[in-house]
Scaffold this active site. Structure first.
Site, PDB file in Angstrom:
ATOM      1  N   LYS A 123      38.546  34.643  47.148  1.00 38.20           N
ATOM      2  CA  LYS A 123      39.650  35.604  47.080  1.00 38.20           C
ATOM      3  C   LYS A 123      39.099  37.020  47.163  1.00 38.20           C
ATOM      4  CE  LYS A 123      43.191  33.172  44.458  1.00 38.20           C
ATOM      5  NZ  LYS A 123      44.049  33.226  43.250  1.00 38.20           N
ATOM      6  N   GLU A 133      44.391  27.642  47.452  1.00 36.80           N
ATOM      7  CA  GLU A 133      45.394  27.697  46.382  1.00 36.80           C
ATOM      8  C   GLU A 133      46.744  27.116  46.806  1.00 36.80           C
ATOM      9  OE1 GLU A 133      45.144  31.056  43.469  1.00 36.80           O
ATOM     10  OE2 GLU A 133      47.289  31.195  43.856  1.00 36.80           O
ATOM     11  N   HIS A 182      47.550  34.466  33.621  1.00 34.42           N
ATOM     12  CA  HIS A 182      47.545  35.610  34.533  1.00 34.42           C
ATOM     13  C   HIS A 182      48.940  36.094  34.927  1.00 34.42           C
ATOM     14  CE1 HIS A 182      43.317  34.793  34.737  1.00 34.42           C
ATOM     15  NE2 HIS A 182      43.113  35.788  35.570  1.00 34.42           N
ATOM     16  N   ARG A 212      44.415  24.796  42.518  1.00 31.63           N
ATOM     17  CA  ARG A 212      43.754  26.071  42.197  1.00 31.63           C
ATOM     18  C   ARG A 212      44.669  27.005  41.391  1.00 31.63           C
ATOM     19  NH1 ARG A 212      40.001  30.005  46.023  1.00 31.63           N
ATOM     20  NH2 ARG A 212      39.726  31.587  44.400  1.00 31.63           N
ATOM     21  N   LYS A 271      35.313  26.511  37.612  1.00 28.57           N
ATOM     22  CA  LYS A 271      35.889  27.226  38.757  1.00 28.57           C
ATOM     23  C   LYS A 271      35.426  26.617  40.076  1.00 28.57           C
ATOM     24  CE  LYS A 271      36.917  31.261  41.303  1.00 28.57           C
ATOM     25  NZ  LYS A 271      37.271  32.646  41.366  1.00 28.57           N
ATOM     26  N   GLU A 304      37.920  34.872  30.579  1.00 26.51           N
ATOM     27  CA  GLU A 304      37.976  33.881  31.673  1.00 26.51           C
ATOM     28  C   GLU A 304      37.250  32.596  31.267  1.00 26.51           C
ATOM     29  OE1 GLU A 304      39.938  34.398  34.224  1.00 26.51           O
ATOM     30  OE2 GLU A 304      40.158  36.576  34.276  1.00 26.51           O
ATOM     31  N   ASN A 357      45.297  30.404  37.410  1.00 29.09           N
ATOM     32  CA  ASN A 357      46.160  31.541  37.076  1.00 29.09           C
ATOM     33  C   ASN A 357      46.716  31.447  35.662  1.00 29.09           C
ATOM     34  OD1 ASN A 357      45.960  32.785  39.623  1.00 29.09           O
ATOM     35  ND2 ASN A 357      47.384  31.282  40.460  1.00 29.09           N
ATOM     36  N   HIS A 417      41.353  43.950  32.116  1.00 27.25           N
ATOM     37  CA  HIS A 417      41.903  42.751  32.747  1.00 27.25           C
ATOM     38  C   HIS A 417      41.791  41.522  31.827  1.00 27.25           C
ATOM     39  CE1 HIS A 417      42.709  39.835  35.957  1.00 27.25           C
ATOM     40  NE2 HIS A 417      41.612  39.192  35.590  1.00 27.25           N
ATOM     41  N   HIS A 451      48.823  39.666  34.089  1.00 27.37           N
ATOM     42  CA  HIS A 451      48.842  40.702  35.137  1.00 27.37           C
ATOM     43  C   HIS A 451      49.970  41.705  34.893  1.00 27.37           C
ATOM     44  CE1 HIS A 451      46.469  38.613  38.623  1.00 27.37           C
ATOM     45  NE2 HIS A 451      45.695  39.299  37.810  1.00 27.37           N
ATOM     46  N   ARG A 502      37.401  42.630  62.326  1.00 26.98           N
ATOM     47  CA  ARG A 502      37.872  41.232  62.136  1.00 26.98           C
ATOM     48  C   ARG A 502      36.888  40.380  61.333  1.00 26.98           C
ATOM     49  NH1 ARG A 502      39.658  41.824  67.533  1.00 26.98           N
ATOM     50  NH2 ARG A 502      41.847  42.420  67.489  1.00 26.98           N
TER      51      ARG A 502
HETATM   52  N1  NAD Z   1      38.435  37.305  43.338  1.00 22.08           N
HETATM   53  C1  NAD Z   1      38.615  36.591  42.253  1.00 22.08           C
HETATM   54  O1  NAD Z   1      38.619  35.343  42.288  1.00 22.08           O
HETATM   55  C2  NAD Z   1      38.798  37.292  40.951  1.00 22.08           C
HETATM   56  C3  NAD Z   1      38.805  36.545  39.758  1.00 22.08           C
HETATM   57  C4  NAD Z   1      38.930  37.232  38.560  1.00 22.08           C
HETATM   58  C5  NAD Z   1      39.074  38.616  38.549  1.00 22.08           C
HETATM   59  N2  NAD Z   1      39.072  39.296  39.729  1.00 22.08           N
HETATM   60  C6  NAD Z   1      39.220  40.760  39.731  1.00 22.08           C
HETATM   61  O2  NAD Z   1      38.070  41.310  39.114  1.00 22.08           O
HETATM   62  C7  NAD Z   1      38.395  42.628  38.646  1.00 22.08           C
HETATM   63  C8  NAD Z   1      37.785  42.867  37.295  1.00 22.08           C
HETATM   64  O3  NAD Z   1      36.382  42.721  37.403  1.00 22.08           O
HETATM   65  P1  NAD Z   1      35.389  43.246  36.275  1.00 22.08           P
HETATM   66  O4  NAD Z   1      35.922  42.888  34.962  1.00 22.08           O
HETATM   67  O5  NAD Z   1      34.050  42.802  36.666  1.00 22.08           O
HETATM   68  O6  NAD Z   1      35.571  44.826  36.357  1.00 22.08           O
HETATM   69  P2  NAD Z   1      34.779  46.025  37.099  1.00 22.08           P
HETATM   70  O7  NAD Z   1      34.275  45.613  38.406  1.00 22.08           O
HETATM   71  O8  NAD Z   1      35.709  47.177  37.043  1.00 22.08           O
HETATM   72  O9  NAD Z   1      33.534  46.283  36.144  1.00 22.08           O
HETATM   73  C9  NAD Z   1      33.772  46.703  34.835  1.00 22.08           C
HETATM   74  C10 NAD Z   1      33.056  48.004  34.503  1.00 22.08           C
HETATM   75  O10 NAD Z   1      31.700  47.712  34.278  1.00 22.08           O
HETATM   76  C11 NAD Z   1      30.871  48.546  35.072  1.00 22.08           C
HETATM   77  N3  NAD Z   1      29.684  47.759  35.341  1.00 22.08           N
HETATM   78  C12 NAD Z   1      29.562  46.732  36.200  1.00 22.08           C
HETATM   79  N4  NAD Z   1      28.380  46.138  36.054  1.00 22.08           N
HETATM   80  C13 NAD Z   1      27.706  46.812  35.105  1.00 22.08           C
HETATM   81  C14 NAD Z   1      26.440  46.656  34.488  1.00 22.08           C
HETATM   82  N5  NAD Z   1      25.633  45.642  34.811  1.00 22.08           N
HETATM   83  N6  NAD Z   1      26.092  47.543  33.529  1.00 22.08           N
HETATM   84  C15 NAD Z   1      26.933  48.532  33.140  1.00 22.08           C
HETATM   85  N7  NAD Z   1      28.147  48.716  33.678  1.00 22.08           N
HETATM   86  C16 NAD Z   1      28.537  47.862  34.637  1.00 22.08           C
HETATM   87  C17 NAD Z   1      31.719  48.901  36.258  1.00 22.08           C
HETATM   88  O11 NAD Z   1      31.302  50.094  36.849  1.00 22.08           O
HETATM   89  C18 NAD Z   1      33.087  49.046  35.599  1.00 22.08           C
HETATM   90  O12 NAD Z   1      33.195  50.315  35.011  1.00 22.08           O
HETATM   91  C19 NAD Z   1      39.907  42.716  38.653  1.00 22.08           C
HETATM   92  O13 NAD Z   1      40.301  43.564  39.705  1.00 22.08           O
HETATM   93  C20 NAD Z   1      40.371  41.287  38.920  1.00 22.08           C
HETATM   94  O14 NAD Z   1      41.581  41.246  39.631  1.00 22.08           O
HETATM   95  C21 NAD Z   1      38.934  38.663  40.910  1.00 22.08           C
END
Ligand code: NAD
Length: 359
Positions: free
Chosen positions: A139, A229, A240, A233, A219, A181, A237, A258, A244, A117
């Site tokens: 999120k 949201e 998105h 908020r 943000k 972003e 999106n 993404h 998405h 939990r």
């Molecule tokens: N929670 C939220 O508010 C929110 C907001 C925006 C996006 N997201 C989510 O975030 C995700 C995308 O995140 P992302 O773009 O960071 O992708 P990711 O976490 O997949 O990282 C991208 C790639 O870079 C590699 N990597 C990470 N750090 C590294 C570094 N310092 N050096 C070398 N390689 C590295 C990872 O292994 C991966 O292969 C999506 O799932 C999206 O839905 C969430």
């Protein structure tokens, strides 16, 4: 620009990880706790050493390494990690540190929020997208097949520690993910940020403190105003809803990043805003020209458009069967809960994928 109080409120610190409160916080608050670090294979390879050099005692932490990438943001990954946590006898007072990009912080945040939990977690983002967006704001969640973020909870990390030096090893396509972003934050809420980014000569300029902090501020302020949201908020999106669906569509046969998908979504959604007389043609032109400088338009077959629209019908933001978008009415201002006809979405995708974008 005064950012410090906002950062403090959001429990975010920026700087060299060695100089942040990270180590002291763990020593003070989690002295007797089990500490689990969740990383993916790349963040283990590129970021783990830096972390243990900064905070030596983490060498004794339990390290869980998962395969990288969006395809692992699943309930299966969570189940595997939950099983390991159970085997380690992790309890309510223990701590998970998420070391990675948005996939790690979303998945790890969800794992921590649901396990027994809810146990505490700290985010250390290692991608640009993670730093300016995914690692704070509450999120957490995972995907179901190619439907994004279908499972999840709102829950905040105890703290987020941002050290930009993790970005040195990040490949350019992932820098661009974060850039998408930043563009979004400018378009929805910050004309000064927009004017600044359109002037950059090289992508590396986006690491400069002024751009980075403005993007972060957008943000934080929006999330502070509406953490769950319920209204405002939703403007985060922007790009998105269509983005998405494009990302989900490509998921099974070609990996479209993404941020790339969101950039395409911003073009399509700006098209819609122009068509319904909200956004001026002049600003629309500026937006397309700028986004296209950094993001290619992939080729698809016309029949795929129906499949993309179909994916949008499962979007969480839909209301009474209608697809809803956040739409900008001018650069720096965005409206939410805008119901959009399916035909107009189809038209925007035809514009995006099959026209020369002459407006
Ligand atoms: N929670 C939220 O508010 C929110 C907001 C925006 C996006 N997201 C989510 O975030 C995700 C995308 O995140 P992302 O773009 O960071 O992708 P990711 O976490 O997949 O990282 C991208 C790639 O870079 C590699 N990597 C990470 N750090 C590294 C570094 N310092 N050096 C070398 N390689 C590295 C990872 O292994 C991966 O292969 C999506 O799932 C999206 O839905 C969430």
């Amino acid at each position: 620009m005064e950012l410090s109080p906002l950062l403090a409120d959001a429990n975010i610190e920026i700087g060299n990880i060695e100089h942040l409160s990270f180590a002291s916080k763990i020593i003070e608050s989690y002295k007797n706790a089990k500490i689990i670090v969740l990383a993916d294979e790349n963040t283990y390879r590129f970021c783990w050493n830096k972390l243990i050099v900064a905070v030596e005692f983490l060498q004794t932490a339990e390290l869980i390494i998962i395969p990288p990438g969006e395809e692992n943001k699943t309930l299966d990954t969570c189940s595997n990690v939950w099983e390991i946590l159970s085997n380690y006898k992790v309890g309510r007072h223990d701590l998970i540190i998420n070391l990675g990009g948005g996939v790690i912080t979303d998945t790890g945040g969800f794992i921590a929020s649901v396990f027994k939990r809810g146990i505490h977690f700290i985010n250390i983002p290692t991608t640009l997208l993670g730093m300016i967006d995914a690692s704070f704001g509450g999120k957490t969640g995972v995907n179901i097949e190619n439907y994004k973020n279908q499972l999840g909870v709102f829950n905040n990390p105890i703290a987020t520690y941002i050290d930009k030096s993790f970005l040195y090893t990040l490949p350019t396509n992932h820098i661009k993910n974060g850039f998408a972003e930043i563009i979004k934050h400018a378009l929805i809420n910050d004309t000064i940020l927009w004017e600044r980014i359109v002037k950059i000569k090289e992508l590396s300029e986006i690491f400069s403190d002024d751009i980075f902090k403005r993007a972060l501020k957008v943000k934080i302020e929006i999330v502070n105003a509406d953490p769950k949201e319920l209204g405002l908020r939703k403007i985060l999106n922007f790009g998105h809803t269509i983005g998405h669906a494009i990302e989900g569509h490509f998921f099974n046969f070609y990996r479209l990043e993404h941020g790339h998908a969101v950039a395409l979504g911003m073009i399509a959604e700006s098209y819609i805003a122009t068509k319904i007389d909200k956004l001026s043609m002049n600003e629309f032109r500026q937006i397309i020209n700028f986004i296209k400088k950094y993001f290619l338009i992939p080729s698809i077959a016309k029949t795929e458009i129906t499949e993309i629209v179909e994916l949008m019908k499962n979007d969480k933001k839909n209301y009474e069967g209608k697809i809803q978008c956040a739409l900008i009415d001018k650069i720096g201002h965005c409206m939410y809960d805008q119901p959009i006809d399916e035909e107009l979405i189809t038209e925007s995708l035809i514009f995006l994928f099959f026209s020369k974008h002459e407006v």
